[in-house]
Structures are given as structure tokens and as C-alpha cells.
Write a protein that holds these residues in place. Structure first.
Motif, PDB file in Angstrom:
ATOM      1  N   ARG A  92     -53.666 -23.269  17.045  1.00 20.20           N
ATOM      2  CA  ARG A  92     -52.441 -24.051  17.192  1.00 20.20           C
ATOM      3  C   ARG A  92     -51.896 -23.895  18.610  1.00 20.20           C
ATOM      4  NH1 ARG A  92     -50.556 -26.312  12.300  1.00 20.20           N
ATOM      5  NH2 ARG A  92     -49.471 -27.677  13.771  1.00 20.20           N
ATOM      6  N   ALA A  93     -51.025 -24.806  18.987  1.00 19.57           N
ATOM      7  CA  ALA A  93     -50.411 -24.774  20.319  1.00 19.57           C
ATOM      8  C   ALA A  93     -49.076 -24.033  20.266  1.00 19.57           C
ATOM      9  CB  ALA A  93     -50.190 -26.195  20.814  1.00 19.57           C
ATOM     10  N   ASP A  94     -48.578 -23.688  21.450  1.00 11.14           N
ATOM     11  CA  ASP A  94     -47.253 -23.085  21.549  1.00 11.14           C
ATOM     12  C   ASP A  94     -46.219 -24.115  21.973  1.00 11.14           C
ATOM     13  OD1 ASP A  94     -47.992 -20.182  21.177  1.00 11.14           O
ATOM     14  OD2 ASP A  94     -49.328 -20.763  22.806  1.00 11.14           O
ATOM     15  N   GLU A  95     -46.687 -25.139  22.662  1.00 13.63           N
ATOM     16  CA  GLU A  95     -45.772 -26.177  23.146  1.00 13.63           C
ATOM     17  C   GLU A  95     -46.497 -27.514  23.064  1.00 13.63           C
ATOM     18  OE1 GLU A  95     -43.677 -27.359  27.348  1.00 13.63           O
ATOM     19  OE2 GLU A  95     -44.012 -25.232  26.968  1.00 13.63           O
ATOM     20  N   THR A  96     -45.791 -28.528  22.579  1.00 10.40           N
ATOM     21  CA  THR A  96     -46.430 -29.841  22.459  1.00 10.40           C
ATOM     22  C   THR A  96     -45.582 -30.911  23.129  1.00 10.40           C
ATOM     23  OG1 THR A  96     -45.378 -30.356  20.345  1.00 10.40           O
ATOM     24  CG2 THR A  96     -47.488 -29.202  20.256  1.00 10.40           C
ATOM     25  N   PHE A  97     -46.199 -32.046  23.389  1.00  9.45           N
ATOM     26  CA  PHE A  97     -45.452 -33.185  23.934  1.00  9.45           C
ATOM     27  C   PHE A  97     -45.905 -34.452  23.224  1.00  9.45           C
ATOM     28  CE2 PHE A  97     -48.865 -34.760  26.761  1.00  9.45           C
ATOM     29  CZ  PHE A  97     -49.667 -33.626  26.864  1.00  9.45           C
ATOM     30  N   GLU A  98     -44.957 -35.390  23.096  1.00 10.62           N
ATOM     31  CA  GLU A  98     -45.235 -36.638  22.374  1.00 10.62           C
ATOM     32  C   GLU A  98     -45.109 -37.859  23.264  1.00 10.62           C
ATOM     33  OE1 GLU A  98     -44.014 -36.720  18.085  1.00 10.62           O
ATOM     34  OE2 GLU A  98     -42.659 -35.160  18.803  1.00 10.62           O
ATOM     35  N   ALA A  99     -44.774 -37.629  24.527  1.00  7.35           N
ATOM     36  CA  ALA A  99     -44.710 -38.712  25.510  1.00  7.35           C
ATOM     37  C   ALA A  99     -45.146 -38.123  26.847  1.00  7.35           C
ATOM     38  CB  ALA A  99     -43.288 -39.253  25.603  1.00  7.35           C
ATOM     39  N   ASP A 100     -45.517 -38.985  27.766  1.00  4.98           N
ATOM     40  CA  ASP A 100     -45.911 -38.493  29.088  1.00  4.98           C
ATOM     41  C   ASP A 100     -44.794 -37.616  29.657  1.00  4.98           C
ATOM     42  OD1 ASP A 100     -48.046 -40.093  28.663  1.00  4.98           O
ATOM     43  OD2 ASP A 100     -47.557 -41.564  30.212  1.00  4.98           O
ATOM     44  N   LYS A 101     -45.172 -36.597  30.359  1.00  5.07           N
ATOM     45  CA  LYS A 101     -44.125 -35.751  30.935  1.00  5.07           C
ATOM     46  C   LYS A 101     -44.618 -35.138  32.246  1.00  5.07           C
ATOM     47  CE  LYS A 101     -43.217 -31.668  29.170  1.00  5.07           C
ATOM     48  NZ  LYS A 101     -42.859 -30.606  28.232  1.00  5.07           N
ATOM     49  N   GLU A 102     -43.674 -34.649  32.998  1.00  3.20           N
ATOM     50  CA  GLU A 102     -44.008 -33.945  34.239  1.00  3.20           C
ATOM     51  C   GLU A 102     -43.508 -32.526  34.146  1.00  3.20           C
ATOM     52  OE1 GLU A 102     -43.837 -37.566  37.515  1.00  3.20           O
ATOM     53  OE2 GLU A 102     -42.878 -35.636  37.944  1.00  3.20           O
ATOM     54  N   ILE A 103     -44.317 -31.618  34.661  1.00  2.00           N
ATOM     55  CA  ILE A 103     -43.877 -30.235  34.736  1.00  2.00           C
ATOM     56  C   ILE A 103     -44.157 -29.742  36.150  1.00  2.00           C
ATOM     57  CG2 ILE A 103     -44.280 -29.747  32.284  1.00  2.00           C
ATOM     58  CD1 ILE A 103     -46.893 -28.403  33.034  1.00  2.00           C
ATOM     59  N   SER A 104     -43.556 -28.646  36.474  1.00  2.00           N
ATOM     60  CA  SER A 104     -43.782 -28.061  37.790  1.00  2.00           C
ATOM     61  C   SER A 104     -44.596 -26.783  37.607  1.00  2.00           C
ATOM     62  CB  SER A 104     -42.423 -27.745  38.435  1.00  2.00           C
ATOM     63  OG  SER A 104     -42.627 -27.091  39.661  1.00  2.00           O
ATOM     64  N   TRP A 105     -45.596 -26.632  38.427  1.00  2.00           N
ATOM     65  CA  TRP A 105     -46.423 -25.421  38.350  1.00  2.00           C
ATOM     66  C   TRP A 105     -46.741 -24.935  39.758  1.00  2.00           C
ATOM     67  CZ3 TRP A 105     -51.860 -24.868  39.587  1.00  2.00           C
ATOM     68  CH2 TRP A 105     -52.364 -23.594  39.276  1.00  2.00           C
ATOM     69  N   ARG A 106     -46.192 -23.838  40.117  1.00  2.00           N
ATOM     70  CA  ARG A 106     -46.443 -23.189  41.403  1.00  2.00           C
ATOM     71  C   ARG A 106     -46.351 -24.173  42.576  1.00  2.00           C
ATOM     72  NH1 ARG A 106     -47.936 -17.948  40.983  1.00  2.00           N
ATOM     73  NH2 ARG A 106     -48.250 -17.258  38.843  1.00  2.00           N
ATOM     74  N   GLY A 107     -45.259 -24.957  42.527  1.00  2.00           N
ATOM     75  CA  GLY A 107     -44.990 -25.886  43.617  1.00  2.00           C
ATOM     76  C   GLY A 107     -45.694 -27.226  43.499  1.00  2.00           C
ATOM     77  N   HIS A 108     -46.463 -27.403  42.462  1.00  2.00           N
ATOM     78  CA  HIS A 108     -47.169 -28.670  42.250  1.00  2.00           C
ATOM     79  C   HIS A 108     -46.479 -29.482  41.158  1.00  2.00           C
ATOM     80  CE1 HIS A 108     -50.723 -27.457  44.603  1.00  2.00           C
ATOM     81  NE2 HIS A 108     -50.518 -26.256  44.092  1.00  2.00           N
ATOM     82  N   ARG A 109     -46.506 -30.801  41.355  1.00  2.00           N
ATOM     83  CA  ARG A 109     -46.027 -31.701  40.304  1.00  2.00           C
ATOM     84  C   ARG A 109     -47.221 -31.997  39.396  1.00  2.00           C
ATOM     85  NH1 ARG A 109     -44.897 -37.758  39.938  1.00  2.00           N
ATOM     86  NH2 ARG A 109     -46.517 -37.931  41.510  1.00  2.00           N
ATOM     87  N   VAL A 110     -47.077 -31.680  38.144  1.00  2.00           N
ATOM     88  CA  VAL A 110     -48.174 -31.870  37.181  1.00  2.00           C
ATOM     89  C   VAL A 110     -47.767 -32.940  36.181  1.00  2.00           C
ATOM     90  CG1 VAL A 110     -49.609 -30.756  35.428  1.00  2.00           C
ATOM     91  CG2 VAL A 110     -48.835 -29.441  37.414  1.00  2.00           C
TER      92      VAL A 110
END
Lengths: 79, 211
Positions: B114-132
Motif C-alpha cells: 500500500r501507499a502512504d500518500e496518494t493523489f487523484e489529480a495532477d499535482k506539483e511537489i517540490s523536491w530538493r529545489g526541483h519542481r516535480v
């Protein structure tokens, strides 16, 4: 649920064929669209519809429309 | 940013490690890999729910405590060995490779995760200065998605160079593929490099030319 009607529906929807095509010639080796991907889809749909879990050998040897009926009978499905 | 590929023993699926500074994100982890003690495991991203792409999820969580992110449909379907295809994996391998094909000894037909976090629509996250960008890409499976970062797309089994997308697995949908995923992929920068779930990376424009 009429087992044969359900069985035919799954074959029609999985392979995109009419009921007329479901005869002794409808086999894994004889039908171009019956490849390994379609086979997994077929097996999954049959397991869902008839509430059975096939053994690996039965999945591998589910090689024709008619032979499939015989396999399902072994799992207690009445046609 | 560095990208490393590890080819698994399950239908030669690709696992990727993306490293930045001392952090690493894993994409589609397989069962056999080690991370150096010096890296910080940030998170796991899953491109879809099929067994050959999720076989190392429980290991990642147990060994490295990494949170796992995927679509809600992927999460739902990988919690069942029938919908994540683990139950059919041995038969599928034998049909693909030959009836006498060897399946890895530690293959788990009842594997679920199973997952710990899910998404149901496109999303953006930030990871170590990168736009993901996390992009829903249903079609190959209901839970398929891609991860885009700095001109790199991790596409899972959604696209391959010079090959049509397989949409006929259980739950696959040609309608979702054409209405949702295809337009989204075609809108990405053509210079994007695609890191697929099998085979070698390729430029997105190569795939676009094949359409």
C-alpha cells in the motif's frame, strides 16, 4: 446468472468478437487477438465473474473456448 | 541531478534512482537493491500497480522507512494480488518467454502493498529545489501515472519508443488513454527524455513522431 451467457459475454468483450465466432476454432493458437495480454484479461474476468481462482497450470492450459468450459466445470461452475 | 537505472529480474522492468545532493527518490523499486548509507532516502514514486513495478515497495518501507506515493487507483489496486497482477505473473512470464521459463524463486504470487500518500489529480511537489510534476496517465492501467522533473519523464509502461501502448491488461482503457493521457503527454516539451518502465530511455519527440 446463466453461466454460458456470462462465459460468452466475457469472450465477446475480451476479444471484441461476435458470438458466432465462439466455436471449436476459437483457440489460443488459432485467434490472432488471443495473445498473452488478452489471456490475462480473460482469466481475470473469468475469475471475477465465476468467483474462482485458477491454478497456474490451468491458466497456462486454458487454450480454447470449449476447453475453458471443461476447466471451469472442475472449479464447480455448472453450465 | 543524477539518474541511475536498475533492471529487475521481473520481465526486466526498470527501477530508477534519482539523486540530488545526498537525497534520493526511487521510482518503481524492485526487490533487490541496496542504497549506500550516505544517501538520504526521500520517497518512492510508483508509476503503476503492476507487480513487476512494485515488488520492492515493502522492502523500501521496512528497510529505509521511505514514504510511498502513487495515484489513489494504483494504491487501491496494488492492495490486491489479482489487480496488481502478482497472481498472474508466473503464467504471464511463461507465456511470454516459454512454458519452461524460470520464474525467480522469491517471486510472491500473493504480494500486496500500500501507499502512504496518494493523489487523484495532477499535482506539483517540490523536491530538493526541483519542481516535480506528478501526472495521471490512465490507460495502460487505471492507476498509471508519470513523474516529470527537469525535462525527464518517468513514464512506467505508458509509453515506449516505437511501440504502441498496451491498453488491454485488466483495467486498461483505450478511452482514458486517448481522452486523458495522450493529450497530456503530447503537451510536454518535446525535448523531454523519457525513462520507461522497460527498455532504454528515449527522447519524447521520438515517440511523438511514431504516433
Amino acid at each position: 446468472m446463466n453461466a454460458l451467457n456470462e462465459y460468452n459475454r466475457i469472450f465477446r468483450e475480451t476479444f471484441g468478437v461476435s458470438e458466432d465466432a465462439l466455436n471449436e476454432d476459437f483457440t489460443f493458437n488459432g485467434v490472432a487477438v488471443w495473445d498473452s495480454v488478452a489471456h490475462m484479461s480473460l482469466i481475470s474476468s473469468l475469475e471475477d465473474a465465476f468467483d474462482v481462482m485458477f491454478d497456474v497450470d490451468d491458466i497456462l492450459h486454458y487454450g480454447s473456448y470449449f476447453h475453458g468450459i471443461e476447466i471451469l466445470k472442475h472449479y464447480g461452475v455448472e453450465f | 541531478m543524477k539518474i541511475r537505472r536498475i533492471r529487475s529480474d521481473l520481465l526486466a522492468s526498470n527501477m530508477y534512482l534519482v539523486a540530488e545532493d545526498s537525497g534520493v527518490l526511487l521510482i518503481d523499486p524492485c526487490r533487490a537493491f541496496d542504497l549506500p548509507e550516505t544517501v538520504r532516502p526521500d520517497f518512492v514514486f510508483l508509476t503503476h500497480e503492476h507487480y513487476d513495478h512494485i515488488s520492492g515497495v515493502n522492502l523500501c518501507r521496512d528497510r529505509y522507512g521511505m514514504p510511498v506515493i502513487c495515484t489513489a487507483r494504483c494504491d487501491e489496486r496494488m492492495g490486491n494480488s489479482r489487480t496488481n497482477m502478482a497472481r498472474y505473473f508466473e503464467a504471464f512470464c511463461r507465456m511470454q518467454v516459454g512454458l519452461d521459463a524460470e520464474v525467480p524463486a522469491d517471486f510472491e504470487p500473493n504480494y500486496v502493498c500500500r501507499a502512504d500518500e496518494t493523489f487523484e489529480a495532477d499535482k506539483e511537489i517540490s523536491w530538493r529545489g526541483h519542481r516535480v510534476r506528478l501526472l495521471l496517465l490512465p490507460g495502460h492501467s487505471p492507476g498509471s501515472s508519470g513523474l516529470w522533473i527537469d525535462g525527464h519523464l518517468f513514464s512506467g509502461d505508458s509509453i515506449f519508443a516505437r511501440q504502441e501502448t498496451v491498453l488491454r491488461f485488466p483495467g486498461g482503457s483505450a478511452v482514458d488513454w486517448e481522452k486523458i493521457s495522450l493529450p497530456k503527454l503530447c503537451a510536454l516539451p518535446p525535448d523531454t527524455i523519457v525513462y520507461p518502465g522497460h527498455f532504454d530511455p528515449f527522447p519524447l519527440k521520438e515517440w511523438m513522431a511514431y504516433l
